[in-house]
Design a protein around this motif. Sequence first.
Motif, PDB file in Angstrom:
ATOM      1  N   ARG A 121       0.827  -1.208   0.000  1.00 51.67           N
ATOM      2  CA  ARG A 121       0.000   0.000   0.000  1.00 51.67           C
ATOM      3  C   ARG A 121       0.864   1.262   0.000  1.00 51.67           C
ATOM      4  N   LEU A 122       1.969   1.221   0.725  1.00 54.94           N
ATOM      5  CA  LEU A 122       2.873   2.375   0.719  1.00 54.94           C
ATOM      6  C   LEU A 122       3.461   2.596  -0.678  1.00 54.94           C
ATOM      7  N   ARG A 123       3.822   1.519  -1.342  1.00 55.38           N
ATOM      8  CA  ARG A 123       4.362   1.627  -2.706  1.00 55.38           C
ATOM      9  C   ARG A 123       3.335   2.280  -3.629  1.00 55.38           C
ATOM     10  N   THR A 124       2.095   1.864  -3.499  1.00 53.30           N
ATOM     11  CA  THR A 124       1.035   2.433  -4.334  1.00 53.30           C
ATOM     12  C   THR A 124       0.822   3.903  -4.015  1.00 53.30           C
ATOM     13  N   THR A 125       0.806   4.236  -2.732  1.00 52.30           N
ATOM     14  CA  THR A 125       0.580   5.627  -2.316  1.00 52.30           C
ATOM     15  C   THR A 125       1.678   6.540  -2.830  1.00 52.30           C
ATOM     16  N   LEU A 126       2.924   6.126  -2.680  1.00 55.37           N
ATOM     17  CA  LEU A 126       4.036   6.962  -3.114  1.00 55.37           C
ATOM     18  C   LEU A 126       4.038   7.142  -4.630  1.00 55.37           C
ATOM     19  N   SER A 127       3.784   6.073  -5.367  1.00 55.50           N
ATOM     20  CA  SER A 127       3.801   6.176  -6.832  1.00 55.50           C
ATOM     21  C   SER A 127       2.641   7.031  -7.341  1.00 55.50           C
ATOM     22  N   ARG A 128       1.524   7.043  -6.617  1.00 56.13           N
ATOM     23  CA  ARG A 128       0.372   7.830  -7.051  1.00 56.13           C
ATOM     24  C   ARG A 128       0.592   9.323  -6.867  1.00 56.13           C
ATOM     25  N   HIS A 129       1.393   9.709  -5.853  1.00 60.76           N
ATOM     26  CA  HIS A 129       1.544  11.119  -5.520  1.00 60.76           C
ATOM     27  C   HIS A 129       2.837  11.748  -6.035  1.00 60.76           C
ATOM     28  N   ALA A 130       3.770  10.954  -6.528  1.00 58.59           N
ATOM     29  CA  ALA A 130       5.054  11.514  -6.963  1.00 58.59           C
ATOM     30  C   ALA A 130       5.243  11.279  -8.458  1.00 58.59           C
ATOM     31  N   PRO A 131       5.742  12.267  -9.182  1.00 53.23           N
ATOM     32  CA  PRO A 131       5.952  12.107 -10.625  1.00 53.23           C
ATOM     33  C   PRO A 131       7.110  11.160 -10.915  1.00 53.23           C
ATOM     34  N   ARG A 132       6.963  10.382 -11.936  1.00 54.98           N
ATOM     35  CA  ARG A 132       8.070   9.534 -12.381  1.00 54.98           C
ATOM     36  C   ARG A 132       8.995  10.364 -13.278  1.00 54.98           C
ATOM     37  N   PRO A 133      10.283  10.008 -13.453  1.00 51.14           N
ATOM     38  CA  PRO A 133      10.934   8.803 -12.918  1.00 51.14           C
ATOM     39  C   PRO A 133      11.565   9.016 -11.547  1.00 51.14           C
ATOM     40  N   ALA A 134      11.374  10.206 -10.960  1.00 52.13           N
ATOM     41  CA  ALA A 134      12.055  10.509  -9.702  1.00 52.13           C
ATOM     42  C   ALA A 134      11.262  10.064  -8.477  1.00 52.13           C
ATOM     43  N   ALA A 135      10.152   9.359  -8.672  1.00 51.84           N
ATOM     44  CA  ALA A 135       9.310   8.972  -7.547  1.00 51.84           C
ATOM     45  C   ALA A 135      10.049   8.038  -6.596  1.00 51.84           C
ATOM     46  N   PRO A 136       9.922   8.261  -5.288  1.00 52.67           N
ATOM     47  CA  PRO A 136      10.465   7.298  -4.325  1.00 52.67           C
ATOM     48  C   PRO A 136       9.798   5.940  -4.527  1.00 52.67           C
ATOM     49  N   THR A 137      10.555   4.872  -4.361  1.00 56.13           N
ATOM     50  CA  THR A 137      10.006   3.539  -4.595  1.00 56.13           C
ATOM     51  C   THR A 137      10.341   2.605  -3.440  1.00 56.13           C
ATOM     52  N   VAL A 138       9.413   1.713  -3.145  1.00 49.40           N
ATOM     53  CA  VAL A 138       9.629   0.654  -2.160  1.00 49.40           C
ATOM     54  C   VAL A 138       9.794  -0.643  -2.939  1.00 49.40           C
ATOM     55  N   THR A 139      10.942  -1.279  -2.799  1.00 48.92           N
ATOM     56  CA  THR A 139      11.219  -2.482  -3.578  1.00 48.92           C
ATOM     57  C   THR A 139      11.631  -3.641  -2.681  1.00 48.92           C
ATOM     58  N   ARG A 140      11.308  -4.835  -3.123  1.00 48.39           N
ATOM     59  CA  ARG A 140      11.710  -6.057  -2.423  1.00 48.39           C
ATOM     60  C   ARG A 140      13.095  -6.461  -2.878  1.00 48.39           C
ATOM     61  N   ARG A 141      13.971  -6.736  -1.910  1.00 51.28           N
ATOM     62  CA  ARG A 141      15.321  -7.203  -2.214  1.00 51.28           C
ATOM     63  C   ARG A 141      15.630  -8.402  -1.316  1.00 51.28           C
ATOM     64  N   GLY A 142      15.436  -9.595  -1.834  1.00 50.79           N
ATOM     65  CA  GLY A 142      15.752 -10.784  -1.045  1.00 50.79           C
ATOM     66  C   GLY A 142      14.956 -10.839   0.250  1.00 50.79           C
ATOM     67  N   PRO A 143      15.656 -10.824   1.397  1.00 47.42           N
ATOM     68  CA  PRO A 143      14.960 -10.976   2.680  1.00 47.42           C
ATOM     69  C   PRO A 143      14.355  -9.691   3.232  1.00 47.42           C
ATOM     70  N   GLY A 144      14.421  -8.603   2.448  1.00 45.61           N
ATOM     71  CA  GLY A 144      13.932  -7.349   3.007  1.00 45.61           C
ATOM     72  C   GLY A 144      13.427  -6.394   1.952  1.00 45.61           C
ATOM     73  N   TYR A 145      13.279  -5.125   2.398  1.00 41.48           N
ATOM     74  CA  TYR A 145      12.743  -4.078   1.529  1.00 41.48           C
ATOM     75  C   TYR A 145      13.623  -2.834   1.642  1.00 41.48           C
ATOM     76  N   MET A 146      13.553  -2.031   0.585  1.00 40.84           N
ATOM     77  CA  MET A 146      14.347  -0.814   0.538  1.00 40.84           C
ATOM     78  C   MET A 146      13.483   0.333   0.016  1.00 40.84           C
ATOM     79  N   LEU A 147      13.608   1.489   0.677  1.00 34.47           N
ATOM     80  CA  LEU A 147      13.002   2.708   0.155  1.00 34.47           C
ATOM     81  C   LEU A 147      14.076   3.474  -0.599  1.00 34.47           C
ATOM     82  N   THR A 148      13.904   3.618  -1.902  1.00 33.29           N
ATOM     83  CA  THR A 148      14.852   4.355  -2.724  1.00 33.29           C
ATOM     84  C   THR A 148      14.319   5.762  -2.941  1.00 33.29           C
ATOM     85  N   CYS A 149      15.087   6.750  -2.493  1.00 30.65           N
ATOM     86  CA  CYS A 149      14.652   8.135  -2.635  1.00 30.65           C
ATOM     87  C   CYS A 149      15.851   9.062  -2.478  1.00 30.65           C
ATOM     88  N   ASP A 150      15.623  10.323  -2.753  1.00 28.50           N
ATOM     89  CA  ASP A 150      16.645  11.343  -2.536  1.00 28.50           C
ATOM     90  C   ASP A 150      16.713  11.620  -1.036  1.00 28.50           C
TER      91      ASP A 150
END
Length: 274
Positions: free
Chosen positions: A68-97
Amino acid sequence: MEFQVLGPVQVRVGGEPIDLGDRKQRLVLAVLLLEPNRLILLARLVDLLWPAGPPSSARRIVQAHLSRLRTTLSRHAPRPAAPTVTRRGPGYMLTCDPDSIDVYRFRLLVNKARDSDDGRNKVDLLRQALELWRGPALADVASEEIREELCRGLDEARLAAIEERFGAELRLGRHGQLIDELTELVARYPFRQQFAAFLMLALYRAGRAAEALTVYARTRQRLDAELGLEPSADLQRMQVSILRADPSLALRADPATALRSDPSLALRAGQPAG
């Protein structure tokens, strides 16, 4: 998009807060924001959300929060600079400035202040850093136990920045303007002896030596009664210097640039006298 964790957890777009969901979902976001662009283990998120023991569905619940956080962030921020929540193996990462996160900006401003040799600039930078705080970090999402685990170092960094700001302002001769603020801080943090030392110095420079010595006496009494301790050696030296009207307590002739040479302000942790 602006991320705020120094107080209630918020995300603002165009200056307006967006809906981040329930408390647990906002806590998940806050944990990611405290360590942006770094992998956070799913197991750690589970432990933080259910410190007394997770339900059997805990991992699925956390994954749903992250989705839900991934959806919320992508809906409110313009691409391609939108912050993203991604799955990486055993965990998650928030990629942002990182500059979009108030914690990062706070630390950046404090570091710039420490590198500055200009007293007024130093104060301005520290004030900007401290104005980012809107209350205790993670104020509305975490229990005090979890907040202590996540924010202990951050809370200490804030107090250290407050001390540095008062030290810099005293070097600028602003003692008269600081007495009320310092009095409040001494009451709020009675065992933070640097605040007592600064208040004593401000009162002394304002011609109120007797009141400065009263601050020492009250601090000593409370330390003894509640902790069984004597005042620090630094605070004791401040008392002796006031009793002797030591010339080193006087304001330096060029306070705007005397950042590291004032022995009366060398009580701040990490700053040597001379």
